[in-house]
Design an enzyme around this catalytic site. Structure first.
Site, PDB file in Angstrom:
ATOM      1  CD  GLU A 152      -2.320  -1.183   2.936  1.00  0.00           C
ATOM      2  OE1 GLU A 152      -1.825  -0.442   3.821  1.00  0.00           O
ATOM      3  OE2 GLU A 152      -3.268  -1.931   3.160  1.00  0.00           O
ATOM      4  N   GLY A 161       1.954   4.993  -0.660  1.00  0.00           N
ATOM      5  CA  GLY A 161       1.310   6.264  -0.987  1.00  0.00           C
ATOM      6  C   GLY A 161       2.371   7.258  -1.413  1.00  0.00           C
ATOM      7  NE  ARG A 205       4.671  15.685   4.191  1.00  0.00           N
ATOM      8  CZ  ARG A 205       5.970  15.744   4.281  1.00  0.00           C
ATOM      9  NH1 ARG A 205       6.641  16.687   3.660  1.00  0.00           N
ATOM     10  NH2 ARG A 205       6.627  14.841   4.970  1.00  0.00           N
ATOM     11  CE1 TYR A 215       2.421  14.384  10.128  1.00  0.00           C
ATOM     12  CE2 TYR A 215       2.506  15.435   7.987  1.00  0.00           C
ATOM     13  CZ  TYR A 215       1.851  14.639   8.908  1.00  0.00           C
ATOM     14  OH  TYR A 215       0.642  14.097   8.568  1.00  0.00           O
ATOM     15  CB  CYS A 270      -2.879  35.552  11.568  1.00  0.00           C
ATOM     16  SG  CYS A 270      -3.407  36.661  10.272  1.00  0.00           S
ATOM     17  CD  GLU A 271      -2.145  29.346  13.625  1.00  0.00           C
ATOM     18  OE1 GLU A 271      -1.302  28.726  14.318  1.00  0.00           O
ATOM     19  OE2 GLU A 271      -3.337  29.070  13.584  1.00  0.00           O
TER      20      GLU A 271
HETATM   21  C1  LIG Z   1      -0.808   6.012   5.381  1.00  0.00           C
HETATM   22  C2  LIG Z   1      -0.925   4.574   5.099  1.00  0.00           C
HETATM   23  C3  LIG Z   1      -0.276   4.018   3.995  1.00  0.00           C
HETATM   24  C4  LIG Z   1       0.625   4.799   3.081  1.00  0.00           C
HETATM   25  O1  LIG Z   1       1.757   5.293   3.703  1.00  0.00           O
HETATM   26  P1  LIG Z   1       2.895   5.976   2.800  1.00  0.00           P
HETATM   27  O2  LIG Z   1       3.921   6.378   3.762  1.00  0.00           O
HETATM   28  O3  LIG Z   1       2.271   7.155   2.127  1.00  0.00           O
HETATM   29  O4  LIG Z   1       3.385   4.970   1.834  1.00  0.00           O
HETATM   30  C5  LIG Z   1      -0.481   2.683   3.737  1.00  0.00           C
HETATM   31  N1  LIG Z   1      -1.277   1.913   4.525  1.00  0.00           N
HETATM   32  C6  LIG Z   1      -1.910   2.426   5.598  1.00  0.00           C
HETATM   33  C7  LIG Z   1      -2.764   1.536   6.412  1.00  0.00           C
HETATM   34  C8  LIG Z   1      -1.759   3.763   5.927  1.00  0.00           C
HETATM   35  O5  LIG Z   1      -2.369   4.251   6.998  1.00  0.00           O
END
Ligand SMILES: *Cc1c(COP(=O)(O)O)cnc(C)c1O
Length: 421
Positions: free
Chosen positions: A275, A277, A314, A318, A346-347
């Site tokens: 998964e 992202g 971000r 973070y 304004c922060e």
């Molecule tokens: C956020 C998330 C991802 C993706 O994370 P990346 O760092 O963007 O690759 C995959 N699986 C789950 C369950 C997540 O919460």
């Protein structure tokens, strides 16, 4: 690698000058590269070549319909974490059998929606969720395919806000209790156990935590099979990091990550899901902004730009680092200037970078934030009544607005007045 390079002294998005997009849509805006998105998806797909696998894009990192279409056309499945994301994936033409439902707080309505619309599997994160999903599935007369997300108690060695695999985190079921929970799931008529899920965090820059987690999952697979469960699929999560500063040491490559997966679980005869992202979407996007003022402070120069924390949160959230570059390429021997780069909100938290050395820029110059494709537009808000900024997709020499900037009137029209006002 991405497709935002200088050419003839100008920053380009593929074959389109960034300044041309700025002239057409105004600043600030996000721009994404089709070539980078598909390239990064393919890197993962190729890395798992030889294994039965599906790469599910974690669409919480970037969920514009056009982006989902690009990735779905390339063959991606989707990892969704809400009913809204599920609806977006379906609207982009992704079939239910390629959608995985993750998330720690799925509601009854979300479960029903996915069971009715089709779902590859639910990644269940707690016993109460398991009980509710069983009931919802039974009430619809269907069986919900599930994995249980286990928390392997592995330190992902990443920012605390995006670490998810330690026992103190809210995610998953402690791996030590997994056998008990799987035994419970096996007795539920509305559920069919098909595998195990794990996701230990985001922006991991080292393969060791993945290896520790995946070896634990491999061990658990054998134990659960011995207990009589059919474990046919492993969802190994996302989280591979990207280089935010070009000077930094590069994080592991998808090919090395794929090799590690094969080493840890390749001989189990399972279908593998991942998964990712950020690694797909992060370097596929820029946020482009304009300098409003260069303000001389007492001991520093402030670059006040028209982008702000509401557009890209971000750095504020973070302490994230983004490379920030001028859109007009600096001459080779240009002496850098040092700026605090801030937005108009304004922060004091509306600060993108402190004491950042970069080529000198002036009022009205365009600058670009690199690596802004992931967790950029999706986390934007209209704080300070700043309309959501537009998103643009480039494909070779073409570009199109894939989300327009709302007018002030449109922004205001979303509010409704009660009858007594
Ligand atoms: C956020 C998330 C991802 C993706 O994370 P990346 O760092 O963007 O690759 C995959 N699986 C789950 C369950 C997540 O919460």
């Amino acid at each position: 690698m991405d497709h935002f390079l200088y050419r003839d002294g100008q920053l380009f998005a593929e074959d389109v000058p960034v300044s041309e997009i700025a002239a057409a849509v105004g600043t600030p805006f996000y721009v994404y590269s089709t070539a980078t998105l598909t390239r990064h998806f393919k890197l993962f797909d190729d890395a798992l070549d030889g294994l039965d696998h599906l790469v599910c894009f974690a669409m919480k990192s970037l969920s514009n319909q056009a982006i989902l279409k690009v990735l779905a056309n390339a063959g991606a499945g989707m990892d969704v974490v809400s009913g809204g994301e599920y609806a977006r994936a379906k609207a982009a033409g992704v079939p239910g059998e390629k959608i995985v439902f993750s998330g720690v707080g799925k509601t009854v309505d979300e479960m029903r929606m996915a069971l009715e619309g089709g779902i590859r599997q639910f990644n269940v994160e707690s016993e109460p969720e398991m009980i509710v999903l069983d009931q919802v599935a039974q009430s619809l007369g269907v069986v919900a395919p599930i994995t249980v997300r286990v928390n392997p108690d592995v330190d992902a060695k990443t920012h605390a806000k995006i670490a998810t695999g330690k026992s103190e985190n809210k995610f998953g079921i402690p791996i030590s209790r997994a056998r008990e929970v799987y035994a419970m799931a096996a007795k539920m008529p509305g559920l069919k156990v098909i595998g195990i899920d794990v996701h230990i965090g985001s922006q991991l820059t080292d393969l060791a935590p993945f290896e520790a987690a995946y070896l634990k999952v491999a061990e658990l697979t054998k134990q659960l099979r011995a207990d009589g469960h059919e474990i046919t699929r492993l969802d190994l999560g996302g989280g591979l990091g990207i280089p935010y500063a070009r000077s930094n040491e590069a994080p592991p490559l998808p090919s090395d990550y794929g090799a590690l997966i094969k080493k840890c679980v390749g001989d189990l005869g399972v279908e593998v899901e991942i998964e990712p992202g950020r690694l797909i979407s992060g370097n596929a996007g820029l946020m482009v902004s304009k300098v409003i003022y260069v303000k001389e402070g007492e001991d520093r120069k402030f670059l006040i730009i028209d982008g702000a924390m509401n557009d890209l949160i971000r750095p504020a959230m973070y302490e994230a680092y983004h490379d920030i570059v001028p859109v007009v390429e600096p001459a080779p021997a240009t002496e850098p200037a040092t700026y605090d780069i801030v937005g108009p909100v304004c922060e004091s938290g509306d600060t993108f970078a402190k004491s950042r050395a970069m080529a000198p820029v002036h009022a009205d110059d365009l600058i670009a934030f690199r690596s802004a494709g992931a967790y950029g537009a999706v986390m934007a808000s209209e704080y300070n009544s700043r309309p959501l900024i537009p998103e643009v997709l480039v494909d070779k020499d073409q570009f199109a607005v894939i989300r327009p900037r709302p007018t002030y009137e449109e922004m205001i029209a979303r509010d409704t007045l009660p009858p007594w006002l």
